[in-house]
Design an enzyme around this catalytic site. Structure first.
Site, PDB file in Angstrom:
ATOM      1  N   LYS A 285     -14.977  -8.380  -0.119  1.00  0.00           N
ATOM      2  CA  LYS A 285     -14.971  -8.931   1.243  1.00  0.00           C
ATOM      3  C   LYS A 285     -16.351  -8.651   1.835  1.00  0.00           C
ATOM      4  CE  LYS A 285     -12.211  -8.911   5.473  1.00  0.00           C
ATOM      5  NZ  LYS A 285     -11.151  -8.227   6.239  1.00  0.00           N
TER       6      LYS A 285
ATOM      7  N   HIS B  91       0.871  -1.171   0.000  1.00  0.00           N
ATOM      8  CA  HIS B  91       0.000   0.000   0.000  1.00  0.00           C
ATOM      9  C   HIS B  91       0.908   1.221   0.000  1.00  0.00           C
ATOM     10  CE1 HIS B  91      -2.390  -3.060   2.198  1.00  0.00           C
ATOM     11  NE2 HIS B  91      -3.439  -2.475   1.659  1.00  0.00           N
TER      12      HIS B  91
ATOM     13  N   ASP C 229       2.346   1.717   3.371  1.00  0.00           N
ATOM     14  CA  ASP C 229       3.277   0.704   3.913  1.00  0.00           C
ATOM     15  C   ASP C 229       4.698   1.180   3.626  1.00  0.00           C
ATOM     16  OD1 ASP C 229       1.043  -0.909   4.341  1.00  0.00           O
ATOM     17  OD2 ASP C 229       1.399  -2.127   2.551  1.00  0.00           O
TER      18      ASP C 229
ATOM     19  N   GLU D   9     -11.137  -6.292  -5.154  1.00  0.00           N
ATOM     20  CA  GLU D   9     -11.137  -7.354  -4.138  1.00  0.00           C
ATOM     21  C   GLU D   9     -12.360  -7.230  -3.244  1.00  0.00           C
ATOM     22  OE1 GLU D   9      -7.488  -7.593  -1.949  1.00  0.00           O
ATOM     23  OE2 GLU D   9      -8.384  -8.817  -0.366  1.00  0.00           O
TER      24      GLU D   9
ATOM     25  N   MET E  49       2.491  -5.691  -7.892  1.00  0.00           N
ATOM     26  CA  MET E  49       1.185  -5.111  -7.550  1.00  0.00           C
ATOM     27  C   MET E  49       1.361  -4.008  -6.503  1.00  0.00           C
ATOM     28  SD  MET E  49      -1.185  -5.297  -4.826  1.00  0.00           S
ATOM     29  CE  MET E  49      -1.837  -6.776  -4.043  1.00  0.00           C
TER      30      MET E  49
ATOM     31  N   ASP F  79      -5.415 -13.609  -3.941  1.00  0.00           N
ATOM     32  CA  ASP F  79      -4.900 -13.535  -2.573  1.00  0.00           C
ATOM     33  C   ASP F  79      -5.105 -14.882  -1.899  1.00  0.00           C
ATOM     34  OD1 ASP F  79      -4.131 -10.934  -2.892  1.00  0.00           O
ATOM     35  OD2 ASP F  79      -5.534 -10.082  -1.429  1.00  0.00           O
TER      36      ASP F  79
ATOM     37  N   HIS G  68     -11.915 -14.288   2.139  1.00  0.00           N
ATOM     38  CA  HIS G  68     -13.090 -13.428   2.034  1.00  0.00           C
ATOM     39  C   HIS G  68     -14.318 -14.197   1.565  1.00  0.00           C
ATOM     40  CE1 HIS G  68     -10.276  -9.704   1.780  1.00  0.00           C
ATOM     41  NE2 HIS G  68     -10.148 -10.387   2.890  1.00  0.00           N
TER      42      HIS G  68
ATOM     43  N   GLU H 162      -9.955 -13.337  -2.741  1.00  0.00           N
ATOM     44  CA  GLU H 162      -9.151 -13.804  -1.589  1.00  0.00           C
ATOM     45  C   GLU H 162      -9.837 -14.995  -0.931  1.00  0.00           C
ATOM     46  OE1 GLU H 162      -7.340 -11.061   1.226  1.00  0.00           O
ATOM     47  OE2 GLU H 162      -8.019 -12.338   2.874  1.00  0.00           O
TER      48      GLU H 162
ATOM     49  N   ASP I  77      -1.728 -13.254   0.997  1.00  0.00           N
ATOM     50  CA  ASP I  77      -2.248 -12.150   1.807  1.00  0.00           C
ATOM     51  C   ASP I  77      -2.603 -12.714   3.178  1.00  0.00           C
ATOM     52  OD1 ASP I  77      -3.071  -9.788   2.720  1.00  0.00           O
ATOM     53  OD2 ASP I  77      -4.897  -9.661   1.545  1.00  0.00           O
TER      54      ASP I  77
ATOM     55  N   ASP J 210      -6.912 -14.553   8.041  1.00  0.00           N
ATOM     56  CA  ASP J 210      -5.713 -14.398   7.197  1.00  0.00           C
ATOM     57  C   ASP J 210      -4.600 -15.364   7.590  1.00  0.00           C
ATOM     58  OD1 ASP J 210      -6.875 -12.387   5.651  1.00  0.00           O
ATOM     59  OD2 ASP J 210      -6.013 -10.758   6.824  1.00  0.00           O
TER      60      ASP J 210
ATOM     61  N   ASP K 136     -11.824 -12.311  10.709  1.00  0.00           N
ATOM     62  CA  ASP K 136     -10.932 -12.258   9.538  1.00  0.00           C
ATOM     63  C   ASP K 136      -9.554 -12.796   9.937  1.00  0.00           C
ATOM     64  OD1 ASP K 136      -9.522 -11.484   7.297  1.00  0.00           O
ATOM     65  OD2 ASP K 136      -9.577  -9.347   7.777  1.00  0.00           O
TER      66      ASP K 136
HETATM   67  C1  GLT Z   1      -5.761  -5.741   4.044  1.00  0.00           C
HETATM   68  C2  GLT Z   1      -6.853  -6.648   3.597  1.00  0.00           C
HETATM   69  C3  GLT Z   1      -6.485  -7.432   2.406  1.00  0.00           C
HETATM   70  C4  GLT Z   1      -6.250  -6.607   1.192  1.00  0.00           C
HETATM   71  C5  GLT Z   1      -5.108  -5.691   1.338  1.00  0.00           C
HETATM   72  C6  GLT Z   1      -5.026  -4.794   0.126  1.00  0.00           C
HETATM   73  S1  GLT Z   1      -5.124  -4.786   2.793  1.00  0.00           S
HETATM   74  O1  GLT Z   1      -4.724  -6.472   4.600  1.00  0.00           O
HETATM   75  O2  GLT Z   1      -7.184  -7.526   4.686  1.00  0.00           O
HETATM   76  O3  GLT Z   1      -7.413  -8.420   2.118  1.00  0.00           O
HETATM   77  O4  GLT Z   1      -5.932  -7.470   0.133  1.00  0.00           O
HETATM   78  O5  GLT Z   1      -5.614  -3.576   0.325  1.00  0.00           O
HETATM   79 MN    MN Z   2      -6.555  -9.494   0.396  1.00  0.00          MN
HETATM   80 MN    MN Z   3      -8.139 -10.853   4.341  1.00  0.00          MN
END
Ligand code: GLT
Ligand code: MN
Ligand code: MN
Length: 389
Positions: free
Chosen positions: A185, A56, A59, A183, A90, A247, A222, A219, A289, A259, A257
């Site tokens: 979510k 980002h 970041d 993306e 990206m 992702d 998500h 993702e 991700d 991840d 969430d």
């Molecule tokens: C954040 C989010 C991710 C996105 C990122 C890109 S930021 O960490 O949870 O799913 O892909 O903005």
């Molecule tokens: Mn993501």
């Molecule tokens: Mn995520």
């Protein structure tokens, strides 16, 4: 360690600065790890064998950096890329951390914030392109509501469309070689996020002025948070030529969430996903991700990153094994058997074909008696994954 499971540049494994750089903060607790600088993260990624790094805007460049500070940061980062061979495929914009985005960025009711979101994104696009990015992700974490009392979903959709149209024109106007990937979510950090699934994004893209420049970045976590089958969404995106990025991570249905490391929760789903990507010949980034558990130290963060890539490569090998397994393939042949008797009814419509099909007598009870050996096939898949085949 088998050479086969060693990541190579052609695997296109990438991580975000925010992933291995995650400091272990959560809504209930302070960070458990020291922050790493972007340069340190690039070296860490080179050490574990990744191909690329994504970021980002903030970041890399703090939101309040001066132009001179920005330039110095970019020079140092570029040097780290040159020294390590790590690439930037990206980039994206942080449109969620700053309090200005408390009600969203492109979809907030506040026209000043909407304009600021465009302003910030244009600078972030410039930064991404300067460092080599060819894909630009839009994740609208704050684009949603807790209550629908004060916000129209129609206005929000219209504003989001206007923003993307503006930004695709900006890319064209500047001659950038850049595509957008949206993306989805379903929720978190907002109570409900607009365009909550990849399917919703795919429908929305067709309403834009330059749909050819815009695809999706699905993702794993998500679609899983929404209780959906991720592979089916990836397949729909692929079918439409819209799988611009992906992702990879993992997530239990019904939880926050998470991840998690790729393959950490549902290995069978991860297997079918890897098999799909490899079978169709997806050649974009495999972006992880995800982040290490809050309990991890730096050594364990490296183990996390290596684990994501290693699991992908093991599953890739398993997919090749599945495709070469005689028993599995003969079950598939049985499932897909076609004696050709319906050939006259296939393909495009014609009045004669419709009439012939309406006149055909089907043995309905016989159709209903035919079983499919999915249990046997699935058990063979499980045994293959468990390493006993
Ligand atoms: C954040 C989010 C991710 C996105 C990122 C890109 S930021 O960490 O949870 O799913 O892909 O903005
Ligand atoms: Mn993501
Ligand atoms: Mn995520």
């Amino acid at each position: 360690m088998s050479e086969m499971y060693t990541p190579k540049p052609e695997n296109k494994f990438t991580f975000g600065l925010w992933t291995v750089g995650n400091v272990g903060r959560d809504p209930f607790g302070e960070p458990t790890r020291d922050p790493l600088s972007p340069v340190e993260i690039v070296h860490l990624l080179a050490e574990v064998g990744a191909w690329g790094v994504n970021f980002h805007d903030n970041d890399l460049v703090p939101i309040d950096a001066t132009p001179a500070q920005r330039d110095k940061i970019v020079i140092d980062f570029q040097k780290a890329l040159n020294d390590t061979g790590i690439v930037v495929p990206m980039a994206t914009t942080n449109l969620f951390t700053d309090p200005a985005f408390r009600d969203g960025a492109f979809t907030t009711n506040d026209p000043k914030v909407r304009a600021y979101a465009l302003h910030k994104t244009m600078y972030a696009i410039d930064l991404g392109v300067e460092l080599g990015a060819k894909t630009y992700v839009f994740w609208g974490g704050r684009e949603g509501t807790e209550t629908d009392a004060g916000k129209s979903p129609l206005d929000a959709g219209k504003w989001f469309r206007e923003a993307l149209n503006f930004l695709t024109e900006y890319v064209l106007d500047n001659g950038y070689d850049l595509k957008f990937a949206l993306e989805a979510k379903p929720n978190e950090p907002r109570g409900d996020i607009y365009l909550a699934t990849t399917g919703a994004m795919l429908g929305f893209i067709e309403t834009l002025d330059h749909p050819e420049m815009v695809g999706v970045n699905p993702e794993v976590a998500h679609e899983t948070m929404a209780g959906l089958n991720f592979l089916h969404h990836v397949a729909q995106a692929w079918d439409r030529g819209k799988l611009f990025h992906i992702d990879l991570n993992d997530q239990s249905i019904g939880r926050y969430d998470q991840d998690f490391r790729f393959g950490a929760v549902n290995l069978k789903s991860a297997f079918f996903l890897v098999k799909f990507l490899e079978d169709v010949g997806y050649d974009g980034s495999r972006h992880f991700d995800a982040h290490a558990y809050r309990s991890s130290d730096l050594a364990d963060v490296k183990a996390f990153a290596r684990g994501c890539m290693r699991t992908y490569l093991i599953l890739k090998e398993k997919a090749a094994q599945f495709n070469a397994d005689g028993e599995i393939q003969s079950l598939l042949a049985e499932i897909l058997a076609d004696d050709g008797s319906m050939d006259d009814f296939k393909g495009h419509y014609s009045p004669a074909k419709a009439a012939a099909l309406k006149a055909h007598a089907f043995d309905r009870p016989a159709l209903g008696r035919r079983g499919q050996p999915y249990e046997r096939l699935d058990q063979l898949t499980v045994e293959l994954l468990l390493g006993v085949r």
